[in-house]
Each structure stands twice: as C-alpha cells, then as structure tokens.
Design a protein around this motif. Sequence first.
Motif, PDB file in Angstrom:
ATOM      1  N   MET A 258       0.834  -1.209   0.000  1.00  0.00           N
ATOM      2  CA  MET A 258       0.000   0.000   0.000  1.00  0.00           C
ATOM      3  C   MET A 258       0.869   1.260   0.000  1.00  0.00           C
ATOM      4  SD  MET A 258      -3.274  -1.117   2.295  1.00  0.00           S
ATOM      5  CE  MET A 258      -4.373  -0.188   1.217  1.00  0.00           C
ATOM      6  N   LYS A 259       1.783   1.310  -0.947  1.00  0.00           N
ATOM      7  CA  LYS A 259       2.793   2.368  -0.983  1.00  0.00           C
ATOM      8  C   LYS A 259       2.221   3.762  -1.218  1.00  0.00           C
ATOM      9  CE  LYS A 259       3.793   1.776  -5.918  1.00  0.00           C
ATOM     10  NZ  LYS A 259       3.240   3.078  -6.324  1.00  0.00           N
ATOM     11  N   ASP A 260       0.994   3.852  -1.768  1.00  0.00           N
ATOM     12  CA  ASP A 260       0.405   5.158  -2.073  1.00  0.00           C
ATOM     13  C   ASP A 260      -0.334   5.764  -0.884  1.00  0.00           C
ATOM     14  OD1 ASP A 260       1.336   5.061  -4.696  1.00  0.00           O
ATOM     15  OD2 ASP A 260      -0.428   3.936  -5.368  1.00  0.00           O
ATOM     16  N   PHE A 261      -0.279   5.073   0.260  1.00  0.00           N
ATOM     17  CA  PHE A 261      -0.985   5.553   1.446  1.00  0.00           C
ATOM     18  C   PHE A 261       0.002   5.767   2.588  1.00  0.00           C
ATOM     19  CE2 PHE A 261      -4.043   3.412  -1.226  1.00  0.00           C
ATOM     20  CZ  PHE A 261      -5.075   4.340  -1.260  1.00  0.00           C
ATOM     21  N   PRO A 262      -0.443   6.409   3.680  1.00  0.00           N
ATOM     22  CA  PRO A 262       0.496   6.739   4.764  1.00  0.00           C
ATOM     23  C   PRO A 262       1.272   5.528   5.260  1.00  0.00           C
ATOM     24  CG  PRO A 262      -1.582   7.873   5.106  1.00  0.00           C
ATOM     25  CD  PRO A 262      -1.793   6.944   3.940  1.00  0.00           C
ATOM     26  N   GLU A 263       2.504   5.780   5.658  1.00  0.00           N
ATOM     27  CA  GLU A 263       3.383   4.697   6.092  1.00  0.00           C
ATOM     28  C   GLU A 263       2.829   3.978   7.315  1.00  0.00           C
ATOM     29  OE1 GLU A 263       8.182   3.984   6.729  1.00  0.00           O
ATOM     30  OE2 GLU A 263       7.389   5.948   6.125  1.00  0.00           O
ATOM     31  N   ARG A 264       2.105   4.707   8.159  1.00  0.00           N
ATOM     32  CA  ARG A 264       1.504   4.062   9.329  1.00  0.00           C
ATOM     33  C   ARG A 264       0.556   2.937   8.926  1.00  0.00           C
ATOM     34  NH1 ARG A 264      -3.287   6.479  13.092  1.00  0.00           N
ATOM     35  NH2 ARG A 264      -3.583   4.619  14.374  1.00  0.00           N
ATOM     36  N   LEU A 265      -0.258   3.206   7.909  1.00  0.00           N
ATOM     37  CA  LEU A 265      -1.188   2.188   7.431  1.00  0.00           C
ATOM     38  C   LEU A 265      -0.424   1.015   6.829  1.00  0.00           C
ATOM     39  CD1 LEU A 265      -4.471   2.905   5.522  1.00  0.00           C
ATOM     40  CD2 LEU A 265      -2.990   1.048   4.819  1.00  0.00           C
ATOM     41  N   SER A 266       0.577   1.328   6.014  1.00  0.00           N
ATOM     42  CA  SER A 266       1.395   0.295   5.398  1.00  0.00           C
ATOM     43  C   SER A 266       2.064  -0.588   6.445  1.00  0.00           C
ATOM     44  CB  SER A 266       2.449   0.946   4.508  1.00  0.00           C
ATOM     45  OG  SER A 266       3.315  -0.018   3.973  1.00  0.00           O
TER      46      SER A 266
ATOM     47  N   GLY B 183     -13.170   7.803   1.294  1.00  0.00           N
ATOM     48  CA  GLY B 183     -11.992   7.003   1.634  1.00  0.00           C
ATOM     49  C   GLY B 183     -12.275   5.538   1.390  1.00  0.00           C
ATOM     50  N   PHE B 184     -11.567   4.658   2.089  1.00  0.00           N
ATOM     51  CA  PHE B 184     -11.798   3.225   1.903  1.00  0.00           C
ATOM     52  C   PHE B 184     -11.552   2.487   3.205  1.00  0.00           C
ATOM     53  CE2 PHE B 184      -7.259   3.617   1.276  1.00  0.00           C
ATOM     54  CZ  PHE B 184      -6.747   2.497   1.915  1.00  0.00           C
ATOM     55  N   MET B 185     -12.072   1.257   3.259  1.00  0.00           N
ATOM     56  CA  MET B 185     -11.884   0.390   4.419  1.00  0.00           C
ATOM     57  C   MET B 185     -11.504  -1.002   3.954  1.00  0.00           C
ATOM     58  SD  MET B 185     -15.129   1.573   6.768  1.00  0.00           S
ATOM     59  CE  MET B 185     -16.201   1.734   5.347  1.00  0.00           C
ATOM     60  N   GLY B 186     -10.654  -1.659   4.717  1.00  0.00           N
ATOM     61  CA  GLY B 186     -10.254  -3.020   4.395  1.00  0.00           C
ATOM     62  C   GLY B 186     -10.195  -3.866   5.643  1.00  0.00           C
TER      63      GLY B 186
ATOM     64  N   LEU C 196      -9.845   7.444   5.954  1.00  0.00           N
ATOM     65  CA  LEU C 196     -11.059   8.246   5.885  1.00  0.00           C
ATOM     66  C   LEU C 196     -10.729   9.703   6.170  1.00  0.00           C
ATOM     67  CD1 LEU C 196     -13.280   5.833   8.012  1.00  0.00           C
ATOM     68  CD2 LEU C 196     -13.223   5.976   5.512  1.00  0.00           C
ATOM     69  N   ALA C 197     -11.129  10.582   5.243  1.00  0.00           N
ATOM     70  CA  ALA C 197     -10.892  12.022   5.400  1.00  0.00           C
ATOM     71  C   ALA C 197      -9.424  12.306   5.730  1.00  0.00           C
ATOM     72  CB  ALA C 197     -11.800  12.588   6.481  1.00  0.00           C
ATOM     73  N   ASP C 198      -8.527  11.633   4.989  1.00  0.00           N
ATOM     74  CA  ASP C 198      -7.078  11.807   5.149  1.00  0.00           C
ATOM     75  C   ASP C 198      -6.578  11.356   6.519  1.00  0.00           C
ATOM     76  OD1 ASP C 198      -6.785  12.828   2.577  1.00  0.00           O
ATOM     77  OD2 ASP C 198      -7.234  14.867   3.239  1.00  0.00           O
TER      78      ASP C 198
ATOM     79  N   GLY D 173      -6.910  -1.475  13.243  1.00  0.00           N
ATOM     80  CA  GLY D 173      -7.270  -2.341  14.356  1.00  0.00           C
ATOM     81  C   GLY D 173      -8.732  -2.724  14.375  1.00  0.00           C
ATOM     82  N   ARG D 174      -9.210  -3.010  15.581  1.00  0.00           N
ATOM     83  CA  ARG D 174     -10.568  -3.501  15.783  1.00  0.00           C
ATOM     84  C   ARG D 174     -11.624  -2.486  15.336  1.00  0.00           C
ATOM     85  NH1 ARG D 174     -13.403  -8.160  16.019  1.00  0.00           N
ATOM     86  NH2 ARG D 174     -15.110  -8.101  17.520  1.00  0.00           N
ATOM     87  N   ILE D 175     -11.372  -1.204  15.601  1.00  0.00           N
ATOM     88  CA  ILE D 175     -12.348  -0.170  15.253  1.00  0.00           C
ATOM     89  C   ILE D 175     -12.564  -0.125  13.746  1.00  0.00           C
ATOM     90  CG2 ILE D 175     -12.755   2.322  15.211  1.00  0.00           C
ATOM     91  CD1 ILE D 175     -11.374   2.499  17.904  1.00  0.00           C
ATOM     92  N   ALA D 176     -11.483  -0.209  12.986  1.00  0.00           N
ATOM     93  CA  ALA D 176     -11.599  -0.174  11.529  1.00  0.00           C
ATOM     94  C   ALA D 176     -12.405  -1.371  11.021  1.00  0.00           C
ATOM     95  CB  ALA D 176     -10.217  -0.153  10.892  1.00  0.00           C
TER      96      ALA D 176
END
Length: 354
Positions: free
Chosen positions: A179-187, A314-317, A328-330, A335-338
């Motif tokens: 997921m290189k096009d998204f924030p490093e935290r998510l990756s 945005g998106f969810m996975g 979502l909204a940048d 985790g569990r909440i997502a």
Amino acid sequence: MRKLVLLGAGYGNMRILLRLLNKELPADLDITLIDRTPFHSLKTEFYALAAGTSPDSDIRVALPKHEKLTVIEAEILEIDLEDKAVLLGNGDAVRYDELVIGLGCEDNYHEVPGAAEYTDSIQTIGKSRNTYKKLQGLGGGATVGIVGAGLSGIELASELRESRPDLKIKLFDRGPRIMKDFPERLSNFVKGWFDKHEVEVISNSNITEVGEKVLYNHEEKIPVDVVVWTAGIQPVKSVLDLEVEKDRGRVILNQYHQIPNFEEVYVVGDIAALPHAPSAQLAEEQAEQIVKVLRLVWNNEALPAEMPEIKLKGFMGSLGKKQGFAYLADRTVTGRIARLLKSGVLWMYKWHNG
C-alpha cells in the motif's frame, strides 16, 4: 412505452434502482435489468467467499421487485449503440430508449504468459466459488501464491490465513512496500499483521510467467499449488468492443456520465474513465448523479451547466474478522475499530438494499 435498460446488477445500477423505485416514475416508463445472475453480488466480499470464511448466502442480495421493473437473466454479448439494442446470449435483442452500462470488469493479465490458463480468480461470484473449492481442497502445507497486493489481494490473503492456518501463503507486491500510495503508518500496520500471521509479502515483484504449479518472479522459479490473480482489471469484452473513445479500455464520458454522441447511454462503475480508482463507493456516487440527470431528461428540463464534483470518503479493508484498516478524510484508522466500521457499512448496505 419508454424503456430504460440497465446492464449489470452491480453497485451502480442497484443504487439507481433504489433511488428510482422509491419515488414516482413516469407513467410511460418501463425499466429492464439484465444480469447473468438473478441477484446482486457483493463483489467487495468475494475474497471472503473464496477464502471460505463467509457463506455464499452472505454474498448475495435479492433484486428489488416492482411493477415497473423486469429482470432478464442472460449473458450480454454485444451493445449496438447505433441501433439502440442489446444482444443477448439466448439470441434475443433488447431495445432501449436510455441505457445504463454497469457491466464491471474482468481480470487483466497484462499479457503474462500462462496467467489466464493457470491462475484462479475472484472477479465474479462464480469464479470465487471455484477458487473456494480449489483452496479448500488443498492439503496441509500447500503453497498459495496471491499475485497483486491491492485491497483484494490483502483481504484474500488475511482471510485465507484465518480459514487455513496450515497453508503457506505468498503475497506478491509490485511496489517497494505494501500500500505504498498511502500513509506509512497504514502500510506498517498491514505488513505487521502479515508478519505476525506468517503471510510472506514479496515486495518489488514482477511475475513474468505462470505455469502449472509454478510461477516466475523476475527470473526466480517459485513452486506453488494454487495461484490467485488479483493484479489488475479491465472492462469486459462487450465494453471493450464498443467503438467509442476510451482511456486504457475505460469509456470516456461527458460530465453527465453519458457517452459523447450517444447521450442516451450512461456508463457507471469500474468501466467508466474517471479521476478516481474504481470502487463500489464511486459507482454509487455516479449513480446518484445519473438518477438526477435521468429525471431532468424525462421532465424535459435543462441539465445543469456543471455537475458537482464527486468526492469520496476514503476506503476500508479487513485483515481477517477481527482487525482492519481504513483511510477516511485523510486519516488512518487501524485495528478492531476499523474492522467494526467495515462490518457496519456492510450491514447498512444490506439493510438498505435487501
């Protein structure tokens, strides 16, 4: 009678039906929906069907019933824009006054030798069922290669890990990090989940050939028992065959989601050339605008000088049934909440459409 024909029971046309059938329709209007199956399939959940963590019944939503709606179960062979007709696999031709093409996409194998012959798919509910049978029929210790680490590949790999902890799973990612096009935290969160659950992520991969129980990453020969292809999509043949202007196979539209020179024809969903990546959310936002345009046309009212810009949330996975990620909204949510957010959105969708 005026005939509105909808091709494909995907997210876009389901939203169109939801909006049209809930309000008064012109007395002289009939609507026909054509699809290969007599139900709406939740394409965003095909990964769970293939992995064996969700039953087939959870992936289907009944089509609406209405006196103005006729449903035809058939394959669509050709769209004749000049004659305003849709040619079906059973030999019938369905004529239209307005047409909405929402036929979706199929796998794009990027001319990789052997990919079409030796890989499995999650692009349709039928192919996802076949992939489920193949994956669940593997013996313990078998190796599954998943080519493509986009959202579909990530969700399939994580769900398959929960379903079959005895399998070896290799996820081939073309980029330097997942997921290189998204924030490093998510990756990092997604990669950390895969590391913890022993899913091997192979970065900077380039699948050059697929054979029977083998694939080649660059020049390296990698034995596999099953390969699932999630490395790109392209419009279905009946759309590719249209002699209209396209961008990488997707149909170029005017601001009203119409095909230029064929303004009675609208295109919704993955096959439309838009400045956003294809998604269910995008198809639904398009559908909202198409409904407004159709009603103006039916009332002989002028179309607006400009249509509103489509803005996505945005998106969810998911990462299995307990963890997930969202953008979502940048903002990044993990985790569990997502995962609960994604489950809630799916429940709401079924409630509105079921």
